[in-house]
Write a protein that holds these residues in place. Structure first.
Motif, PDB file in Angstrom:
ATOM      1  N   GLN A 132      57.786   5.530  18.365  1.00 14.75           N
ATOM      2  CA  GLN A 132      58.075   3.964  18.312  1.00 14.75           C
ATOM      3  C   GLN A 132      57.918   3.530  16.790  1.00 14.75           C
ATOM      4  N   ASN A 133      56.934   3.873  15.992  1.00 17.42           N
ATOM      5  CA  ASN A 133      56.594   3.488  14.690  1.00 17.42           C
ATOM      6  C   ASN A 133      57.202   4.671  13.801  1.00 17.42           C
ATOM      7  N   PRO A 134      58.231   4.490  13.168  1.00 23.09           N
ATOM      8  CA  PRO A 134      58.619   5.722  12.412  1.00 23.09           C
ATOM      9  C   PRO A 134      57.621   6.132  11.247  1.00 23.09           C
ATOM     10  N   ILE A 135      56.726   5.459  10.997  1.00 20.47           N
ATOM     11  CA  ILE A 135      55.906   6.146  10.083  1.00 20.47           C
ATOM     12  C   ILE A 135      54.947   7.331  10.478  1.00 20.47           C
ATOM     13  N   LEU A 136      54.674   7.271  11.732  1.00 26.94           N
ATOM     14  CA  LEU A 136      53.966   8.541  12.690  1.00 26.94           C
ATOM     15  C   LEU A 136      55.118   9.803  12.641  1.00 26.94           C
ATOM     16  N   GLY A 137      56.445   9.650  12.408  1.00 30.56           N
ATOM     17  CA  GLY A 137      57.379  10.672  12.460  1.00 30.56           C
ATOM     18  C   GLY A 137      58.109  11.075  11.068  1.00 30.56           C
ATOM     19  N   LEU A 138      57.880  10.358  10.166  1.00 32.62           N
ATOM     20  CA  LEU A 138      58.339  10.397   8.857  1.00 32.62           C
ATOM     21  C   LEU A 138      57.486  10.444   7.841  1.00 32.62           C
ATOM     22  N   ARG A 139      57.777  11.188   6.673  1.00 34.89           N
ATOM     23  CA  ARG A 139      57.180  10.884   5.286  1.00 34.89           C
ATOM     24  C   ARG A 139      57.983  10.103   4.421  1.00 34.89           C
ATOM     25  N   MET A 140      57.472   8.877   4.376  1.00 38.33           N
ATOM     26  CA  MET A 140      58.203   7.470   3.912  1.00 38.33           C
ATOM     27  C   MET A 140      58.464   7.656   2.554  1.00 38.33           C
ATOM     28  N   ASN A 141      57.668   8.683   1.930  1.00 39.58           N
ATOM     29  CA  ASN A 141      57.962   8.706   0.293  1.00 39.58           C
ATOM     30  C   ASN A 141      58.796  10.004  -0.152  1.00 39.58           C
ATOM     31  N   HIS A 142      58.972  10.636   0.967  1.00 37.85           N
ATOM     32  CA  HIS A 142      59.879  11.704   0.700  1.00 37.85           C
ATOM     33  C   HIS A 142      61.195  11.502   0.907  1.00 37.85           C
ATOM     34  N   SER A 143      62.478  12.277   0.360  1.00 32.91           N
ATOM     35  CA  SER A 143      63.575  11.937   0.744  1.00 32.91           C
ATOM     36  C   SER A 143      63.959  12.349   2.120  1.00 32.91           C
ATOM     37  N   THR A 144      65.148  11.594   2.678  1.00 27.27           N
ATOM     38  CA  THR A 144      65.463  11.955   3.976  1.00 27.27           C
ATOM     39  C   THR A 144      65.627  13.402   4.090  1.00 27.27           C
ATOM     40  N   ALA A 145      66.637  14.045   3.214  1.00 23.21           N
ATOM     41  CA  ALA A 145      67.004  15.327   3.436  1.00 23.21           C
ATOM     42  C   ALA A 145      65.651  16.088   3.637  1.00 23.21           C
ATOM     43  N   SER A 146      64.676  15.741   2.665  1.00 24.23           N
ATOM     44  CA  SER A 146      63.428  16.462   2.698  1.00 24.23           C
ATOM     45  C   SER A 146      62.235  16.508   4.133  1.00 24.23           C
ATOM     46  N   ASN A 147      62.703  15.362   4.612  1.00 22.34           N
ATOM     47  CA  ASN A 147      62.165  15.039   5.909  1.00 22.34           C
ATOM     48  C   ASN A 147      62.650  16.318   7.071  1.00 22.34           C
ATOM     49  N   ILE A 148      64.042  16.229   6.861  1.00 18.17           N
ATOM     50  CA  ILE A 148      64.706  17.153   7.784  1.00 18.17           C
ATOM     51  C   ILE A 148      64.335  18.474   7.478  1.00 18.17           C
ATOM     52  N   ALA A 149      64.254  18.898   6.177  1.00 21.59           N
ATOM     53  CA  ALA A 149      63.949  20.067   5.789  1.00 21.59           C
ATOM     54  C   ALA A 149      62.566  20.590   5.916  1.00 21.59           C
ATOM     55  N   GLU A 150      61.982  19.938   5.993  1.00 21.12           N
ATOM     56  CA  GLU A 150      60.414  20.019   6.560  1.00 21.12           C
ATOM     57  C   GLU A 150      60.299  20.430   8.063  1.00 21.12           C
ATOM     58  N   LYS A 151      61.241  20.169   8.751  1.00 24.53           N
ATOM     59  CA  LYS A 151      61.324  20.673  10.209  1.00 24.53           C
ATOM     60  C   LYS A 151      61.915  22.021  10.387  1.00 24.53           C
ATOM     61  N   LEU A 152      62.723  22.055   9.454  1.00 22.05           N
ATOM     62  CA  LEU A 152      63.347  23.197   9.585  1.00 22.05           C
ATOM     63  C   LEU A 152      62.721  24.699   8.764  1.00 22.05           C
ATOM     64  N   ILE A 153      61.857  24.070   7.729  1.00 22.96           N
ATOM     65  CA  ILE A 153      61.141  25.095   7.065  1.00 22.96           C
ATOM     66  C   ILE A 153      59.942  25.617   7.976  1.00 22.96           C
ATOM     67  N   ALA A 154      59.452  24.764   8.780  1.00 22.92           N
ATOM     68  CA  ALA A 154      58.395  24.974   9.878  1.00 22.92           C
ATOM     69  C   ALA A 154      58.728  25.830  10.764  1.00 22.92           C
ATOM     70  N   ALA A 155      60.190  25.865  11.112  1.00 19.53           N
ATOM     71  CA  ALA A 155      60.593  26.786  12.049  1.00 19.53           C
ATOM     72  C   ALA A 155      61.068  28.198  11.643  1.00 19.53           C
ATOM     73  N   GLY A 156      60.862  28.082  10.219  1.00 13.59           N
ATOM     74  CA  GLY A 156      61.326  29.523   9.582  1.00 13.59           C
ATOM     75  C   GLY A 156      62.529  29.617   8.714  1.00 13.59           C
ATOM     76  N   SER A 157      63.070  28.562   8.598  1.00 13.92           N
ATOM     77  CA  SER A 157      64.276  28.511   7.513  1.00 13.92           C
ATOM     78  C   SER A 157      63.891  28.524   6.134  1.00 13.92           C
ATOM     79  N   ARG A 158      64.519  29.363   5.337  1.00 12.78           N
ATOM     80  CA  ARG A 158      64.282  29.441   3.929  1.00 12.78           C
ATOM     81  C   ARG A 158      65.368  29.175   2.876  1.00 12.78           C
ATOM     82  N   ASN A 159      66.568  29.115   3.243  1.00  6.50           N
ATOM     83  CA  ASN A 159      67.893  29.061   2.625  1.00  6.50           C
ATOM     84  C   ASN A 159      67.915  27.677   2.441  1.00  6.50           C
ATOM     85  N   ALA A 160      67.847  27.410   1.100  1.00  6.75           N
ATOM     86  CA  ALA A 160      68.158  25.917   0.612  1.00  6.75           C
ATOM     87  C   ALA A 160      69.390  25.431   0.975  1.00  6.75           C
TER      88      ALA A 160
END
Length: 277
Positions: free
Chosen positions: A117-145
């Motif tokens: 409900q509160n986006p602050i809990l689900g996003l890093r507000m000071n990181h880029s939007t792309a970095s927020n998505i990349a964080e999830k991808l990296i956590a699942a093992g992705s490494r190709n930028a």
């Protein structure tokens, strides 16, 4: 949705109590609080199934236990007791609340996606939007930028955010855009189950409508199972195949959404339905 298929999620007897409890707790509750020891039963013996391709709505007033269930499924809260099985974890045979820390991270990053409900809990507000998505991808093992950038671009396009804003931080976005970034992040690794907790609360009506349309589009395109929590039966009516009505930490009523709307049995559900008319 087919109720003959193996559920994506099964929850049995989920209970979360704040307080030590006492022998009289089960019989001496005033709403969801024990009159004798003061323990609060935020969720009390909840059981439910979510099937492939289904949207299961959970509706109820503040304090009814909806968010307690959602955040416990995402390991933010620890149940007092209960069982939760995911079809895609240990073939649906192991309680996720007994999983190791490593397995919990894997479940959060590969099998489930959460939109708070509160986006602050689900996003890093000071990181880029792309970095927020990349964080999830990296956590699942992705490494190709390059692949991660393309995945982020595709996800943002799917939630109608201009890719020219990929480098901007979510703090610069409106509430509705932040929710859409959360949704894109939650979908990054094609989860089997998407948890949506009051995603339209506090948004302007026009923005609410766009977010709801987006959720319908996601259901149609991805065939994903969704557990949708709201205090607003109108939202559940638009999206849910089946609906659970919660009150004071318990399930008051459940059934097909159309059935709940046309012939509500519980007094609280009748009140909710009447408020829509």
């Amino acid at each position: 949705m087919c109720l003959n298929e193996t559920p994506v999620l099964q929850v049995r007897n989920f209970t979360l109590r704040y307080g030590s409890g006492c022998p009289a707790c089960g019989e001496r509750l005033e709403k969801n609080r024990c009159a004798l020891c003061g323990s609060v039963w935020a969720a009390n013996d909840l059981s439910l199934d979510v099937y492939p391709g289904e949207v299961l709505g959970i509706v109820g007033e503040s304090g009814s236990g909806k968010t307690t269930l959602m955040r416990s499924l995402y390991f933010d809260f620890t149940p007092t007791f209960g069982l939760a099985l995911l079809r895609d974890y240990q073939e649906g045979r192991k309680n996720i609340w007994e999983a190791s820390a490593a397995d919990r991270r894997m479940i959060k990053n590969r099998i489930m996606g959460m939109v708070y409900q509160n986006p602050i809990l689900g996003l890093r507000m000071n990181h880029s939007t792309a970095s927020n998505i990349a964080e999830k991808l990296i956590a699942a093992g992705s490494r190709n930028a390059g692949q991660m950038t393309e995945r982020a671009r595709g996800l943002l396009e799917s939630v109608e955010i201009m890719t020219s804003r990929m480098g901007e931080a979510p703090r610069n976005f409106s509430g509705g855009m932040q929710q859409r970034v959360q949704i894109s992040k939650a979908l990054a690794n094609n989860p089997a189950l998407l948890l949506l907790d009051e995603v339209t609360t506090g948004l302007d009506l026009s923005v609410q409508a766009r977010v709801l349309d987006l959720i319908r589009k996601i259901k149609a395109e991805y065939g994903i199972s969704i557990l949708l929590v709201s205090h607003d039966l109108a939202v559940v009516r638009m999206l849910a195949d089946r609906t659970i009505v919660m009150l004071d930490g318990k399930i008051a009523e459940s059934g097909l959404t159309d059935q709940i709307l046309e012939d509500p049995q519980h007094a609280y559900t009748q009140q909710l339905v009447h408020s829509l008319i």
